[in-house]
Write a protein that holds these residues in place. Structure first.
Motif, mmCIF file in Angstrom:
data_model
loop_
_atom_site.group_PDB
_atom_site.id
_atom_site.type_symbol
_atom_site.label_atom_id
_atom_site.label_comp_id
_atom_site.label_asym_id
_atom_site.label_seq_id
_atom_site.Cartn_x
_atom_site.Cartn_y
_atom_site.Cartn_z
ATOM 1 N N ILE A 34 -30.575 59.842 -45.352
ATOM 2 C CA ILE A 34 -30.195 61.122 -44.748
ATOM 3 C C ILE A 34 -28.727 61.022 -44.366
ATOM 4 O O ILE A 34 -28.349 60.169 -43.561
ATOM 5 C CB ILE A 34 -31.050 61.443 -43.510
ATOM 6 C CG1 ILE A 34 -32.534 61.471 -43.888
ATOM 7 C CG2 ILE A 34 -30.645 62.782 -42.905
ATOM 8 C CD1 ILE A 34 -33.463 61.604 -42.696
ATOM 9 N N LYS B 18 -30.240 64.001 -37.690
ATOM 10 C CA LYS B 18 -30.772 63.091 -38.704
ATOM 11 C C LYS B 18 -32.111 62.485 -38.292
ATOM 12 O O LYS B 18 -33.003 62.326 -39.121
ATOM 13 C CB LYS B 18 -29.736 61.996 -39.006
ATOM 14 C CG LYS B 18 -28.468 62.538 -39.680
ATOM 15 C CD LYS B 18 -27.543 61.446 -40.154
ATOM 16 C CE LYS B 18 -26.758 60.798 -39.038
ATOM 17 N NZ LYS B 18 -25.757 61.699 -38.429
ATOM 18 N N ALA C 80 -34.829 65.053 -38.830
ATOM 19 C CA ALA C 80 -35.179 65.156 -40.249
ATOM 20 C C ALA C 80 -36.066 63.989 -40.666
ATOM 21 O O ALA C 80 -37.024 64.162 -41.434
ATOM 22 C CB ALA C 80 -33.909 65.192 -41.101
ATOM 23 N N ALA D 21 -30.110 56.532 -42.255
ATOM 24 C CA ALA D 21 -29.175 57.628 -41.990
ATOM 25 C C ALA D 21 -27.782 57.069 -41.820
ATOM 26 O O ALA D 21 -27.598 55.929 -41.382
ATOM 27 C CB ALA D 21 -29.586 58.392 -40.735
ATOM 28 N N ILE E 52 -30.811 63.139 -48.813
ATOM 29 C CA ILE E 52 -30.817 64.460 -48.168
ATOM 30 C C ILE E 52 -29.515 64.627 -47.413
ATOM 31 O O ILE E 52 -29.161 63.784 -46.581
ATOM 32 C CB ILE E 52 -32.014 64.606 -47.209
ATOM 33 C CG1 ILE E 52 -33.325 64.663 -48.011
ATOM 34 C CG2 ILE E 52 -31.875 65.863 -46.352
ATOM 35 C CD1 ILE E 52 -34.571 64.719 -47.140
#
Length: 442
Positions: free
Chosen positions: A161, A169, A172, A274, A301
């Protein structure tokens, strides 16, 4: 009661802070430079650090780096002038809990301290999808984001991410976990930016008693704690090369070996990572292993910055007002036109995290139903009102720009009291109103 270390070179302000914190049941101590603070943190234990950004022999980031380097996870709050706000946002990327701008509002400071101390008590693992930022946007960019989350969540693919600090983050990552077949198993989140080089391996893989000085008992690592579930590694690019090697082995062989132990432990975890920066750059610079990057990057992502989310900003504003009303026992129902306009125009370098904090502060400082512009931070007002300087040699235009800036900064300083502003500017009120109208100053 919390033991709080104040690191502030303004002795008068430091004494005021000590008195204020003592009055509210805390145990403060104070030093006035980086060197003294580093010595004291090695001699005593503190629950929280309140650090001025600009210090005589360094910055608050030097203190933050030292604290995290020692493996200490206590919250750090940075105090800064509005000119250093972008740097304060950077400090959050490096592991600070929050920042507060000077002049410090006592209620705001108390709220941030209470939030920081309260956060320490929350467990590291949680399967709950409930989250302060848990609201979906309605923009096309939000639709695309959730389309990607729904697509990859049911799989066991490793996900990176990517997004600026404060874009959500961890939320998510939790959304991915809760929509996966692992949702009934642990979700374990680790901030790799807050792990020291020496303790990262122990935190991730565990250790046996006596593995190193201070290892008084066996410790289960977070890989083992997340077994069957999801392990979220925030700011994974901060891990040392040695830990990257161990992680690659863990992912390839699905086993871990605690420090100081000869036994291997089988683990089944899904890895979500992330980062603020593109790990490709770290790979190119030799700071991150390319083979590990490819193991982690089965799906990527990209989280959008708040300034790119269009009408979603207003949706988040209303959401955070509702949450803050409930938490602070307030009843803010409306925004004044000036306050709303400022919130929508600001570029939000700290993204959702900054928006949430600003709204919470605004609600705290609003005793009635309508939030006014003076409940918002001064640095926001000044950053929006800053006008680009004209290019060229047009003396009149340059003077007008300077005059407008001086009027706006004075108005902010006196909290929009026109009489005080006129007095400080050495003009009468009629002239001030005329110039405000001419320069379109609200």
């Amino acid at each position: 009661m919390a033991k709080i270390l104040i690191i502030e070179d303004d002795l008068t302000f430091s004494q005021i802070l000590e008195g204020f914190l003592s009055k509210h049941g805390h145990e403060p101590a104070a030093v006035n430079d980086v060197k003294k603070s580093l010595k004291l943190t090695e001699e005593q234990n503190f629950d929280l650090f309140l650090v001025d950004y600009r210090l005589p022999d360094g910055t608050g980031l030097d203190v933050l780096s030292h604290i995290r380097g020692m493996g200490m996870s206590q919250p750090v709050i940075i105090m800064t002038s509005f000119n250093d706000v972008r740097t304060a946002v950077k400090s959050i990327q490096l592991g600070a809990f929050d920042y507060i701008t000077k002049p410090v509002n006592p209620d705001e400071l108390l709220m941030i301290i209470n939030n920081a101390l309260g956060k320490k008590e929350k467990p590291a693992t949680s399967n709950s999808i409930e989250h302060a930022d848990a609201i979906k946007g309605k923009s096309s960019i939000a639709d695309k984001l959730y389309e990607h989350i729904n697509l990859v969540a049911p799989t066991d693919m490793s996900v990176i991410i990517q997004g600026e600090t404060g874009t959500g983050k961890e939320y998510a990552a939790r959304a991915l976990h809760m929509h996966s077949k692992r949702k009934d198993k642990p979700f374990v989140a680790i901030d790799c930016g807050a792990l020291s080089k020496d303790l990262a391996a122990s935190e991730l893989f565990g250790h046996a008693k006596g593995a190193f000085t201070g290892a008084l008992n066996d410790k289960k690592g977070q890989f083992e704690a997340a077994n069957g579930g999801t392990l979220f590694l925030d700011e994974v690019g901060n891990l040392s090369y040695e830990v990257q090697v161990k992680m690659l082995r863990a992912l390839q062989e699905r086993t871990i070996q605690p420090l100081g132990s000869t036994k291997s432990i089988k683990v089944d975890v899904r890895i979500i990572t992330a980062t603020n920066d593109d790990l490709k750059n770290s790979v190119s610079n030799g700071e991150f292993r390319e083979d590990l990057y490819h193991r982690l990057n089965e799906f990527k992502i990209q989280l959008p910055a708040l300034r790119d989310r269009g009408k979603d900003v207003e949706l988040f504003i209303n959401h955070f007002i509702k949450l803050s009303n409930e938490e602070l026992n307030r009843n803010v129902q409306h925004l004044s036109p000036a306050a709303k306009d400022l919130l929508l125009q600001y570029d939000w370098p700290g993204n959702l995290r900054e928006l949430k904090n600003v709204i919470k502060r605004m609600v705290l400082l609003t005793p009635n139903e309508t939030a006014e512009i003076d409940s918002l931070p001064e640095e926001m007002i000044i950053s929006i009102n800053q006008v680009p300087k004209p290019i060229g040699s047009d003396l009149k235009a340059i003077n007008e720009v300077n005059e407008k800036m001086l009027i706006m900064e004075t108005l902010v300083k006196v909290k929009y009291n026109k009489s005080k502003a006129a007095k400080l500017l050495n003009i009468d009120r009629k002239t001030l109103y005329s110039k405000m109208e001419r320069y379109e100053i609200e």
